[in-house]
Design a protein around this motif. Structure first.
Motif, PDB file in Angstrom:
ATOM      1  N   ASP A 161       7.870  -3.769  -6.286  1.00  0.00           N
ATOM      2  CA  ASP A 161       8.683  -2.997  -5.350  1.00  0.00           C
ATOM      3  C   ASP A 161      10.028  -3.686  -5.114  1.00  0.00           C
ATOM      4  O   ASP A 161      10.923  -3.103  -4.503  1.00  0.00           O
ATOM      5  CB  ASP A 161       7.948  -2.807  -4.017  1.00  0.00           C
TER       6      ASP A 161
ATOM      7  N   VAL B 108      -5.775   4.749  -3.321  1.00  0.00           N
ATOM      8  CA  VAL B 108      -5.545   3.973  -2.096  1.00  0.00           C
ATOM      9  C   VAL B 108      -6.755   3.071  -1.836  1.00  0.00           C
ATOM     10  O   VAL B 108      -6.609   1.894  -1.493  1.00  0.00           O
ATOM     11  CB  VAL B 108      -5.260   4.911  -0.904  1.00  0.00           C
TER      12      VAL B 108
ATOM     13  N   GLU C 208       0.765   4.407  -2.672  1.00  0.00           N
ATOM     14  CA  GLU C 208       0.541   5.797  -2.254  1.00  0.00           C
ATOM     15  C   GLU C 208       1.704   6.692  -2.670  1.00  0.00           C
ATOM     16  O   GLU C 208       1.513   7.765  -3.243  1.00  0.00           O
ATOM     17  CB  GLU C 208       0.332   5.839  -0.741  1.00  0.00           C
ATOM     18  N   SER C 209       2.910   6.246  -2.430  1.00  0.00           N
ATOM     19  CA  SER C 209       4.106   7.022  -2.777  1.00  0.00           C
ATOM     20  C   SER C 209       4.214   7.244  -4.287  1.00  0.00           C
ATOM     21  O   SER C 209       4.502   8.355  -4.751  1.00  0.00           O
ATOM     22  CB  SER C 209       5.343   6.286  -2.241  1.00  0.00           C
TER      23      SER C 209
ATOM     24  N   LEU D 256       0.813  -1.203   0.000  1.00  0.00           N
ATOM     25  CA  LEU D 256       0.000   0.000   0.000  1.00  0.00           C
ATOM     26  C   LEU D 256       0.857   1.268   0.000  1.00  0.00           C
ATOM     27  O   LEU D 256       0.592   2.204  -0.757  1.00  0.00           O
ATOM     28  CB  LEU D 256      -0.936   0.005   1.214  1.00  0.00           C
ATOM     29  N   GLU D 257       1.890   1.291   0.833  1.00  0.00           N
ATOM     30  CA  GLU D 257       2.701   2.510   0.921  1.00  0.00           C
ATOM     31  C   GLU D 257       3.416   2.812  -0.396  1.00  0.00           C
ATOM     32  O   GLU D 257       3.674   3.969  -0.725  1.00  0.00           O
ATOM     33  CB  GLU D 257       3.695   2.449   2.091  1.00  0.00           C
TER      34      GLU D 257
END
Length: 194
Positions: free
Chosen positions: A163, A138, A123-124, A119-120
């Protein structure tokens, strides 16, 4: 048999970035531009009307349609066929598991790729690219997670943590999967999405 690629994942998981990398590495890859009616982004879509989407639907010309971000989207048989007839490998972006399954009605060797990021990261990345609807993205990340959990036995050819892999590594993994007789299989979705 000609091939196609389905990239499924939450917002910010790299669908656009990996598609760009695929087209950079090989000229035969092409983003499939979905039909779209409504507000929001226009780049990467073929703009149309609700009436035209309805007409295609009644005529059996749609593989899938959905609504999100106050807009309606559709994947039409003619659009996929036009890319295949031109010798291209269509790359479809999907945000729903049922859509990733529905396109299998078009007879291609589909490589089904599940892209994932925490999630982060969504968002980033959303903030970093200047999205005006970060909160909506989100929310869709959470919806995507729930969608995956509701369809956890759904088969995927590849699962890529964007990621943890570069866009080039991800694109090369997809190219390798196209070349190999890799079959789709169920993955450990609960472990992936946490």
């Amino acid at each position: 048999m000609p091939s196609g690629v389905v990239l499924y994942g939450p917002p910010g998981s790299g669908k656009d970035t990996i598609t760009h990398e695929l087209t950079r590495l090989r000229a035969d890859f092409a983003l499939f531009e979905r039909l779209k009616t409504g507000s929001g982004r226009t780049t990467g879509y073929r703009l149309t009307t609700v009436d035209q989407i309805e007409e295609l639907s009644r005529a059996g010309g749609l593989l899938y349609r959905n609504t999100r971000y106050d807009a309606e989207y559709a994947i039409d048989r003619h659009g996929v066929a036009a890319l295949v007839d031109a010798g291209r490998v269509p790359v479809l972006h999907m945000g729903q598991v049922v859509g990733a399954s529905a396109v299998a009605a078009f007879p291609l060797h589909w490589v089904r790729v599940l892209l994932w990021c925490p999630l982060e990261v969504t968002e980033s990345r959303s903030i970093g690219r200047g999205d005006r609807d970060v909160d909506a993205r989100v929310k869709v990340w959470h919806e995507t997670r729930e969608d995956l959990l509701a369809h956890e036995t759904e088969p995927w050819t590849l699962t890529l943590r964007t990621d943890q892999m570069s866009p080039t590594e991800s694109a090369n993994a997809i190219i390798d999967a196209l070349a190999a007789p890799a079959s789709a299989e169920s993955r450990n979705i609960r472990e992936l999405v946490g």
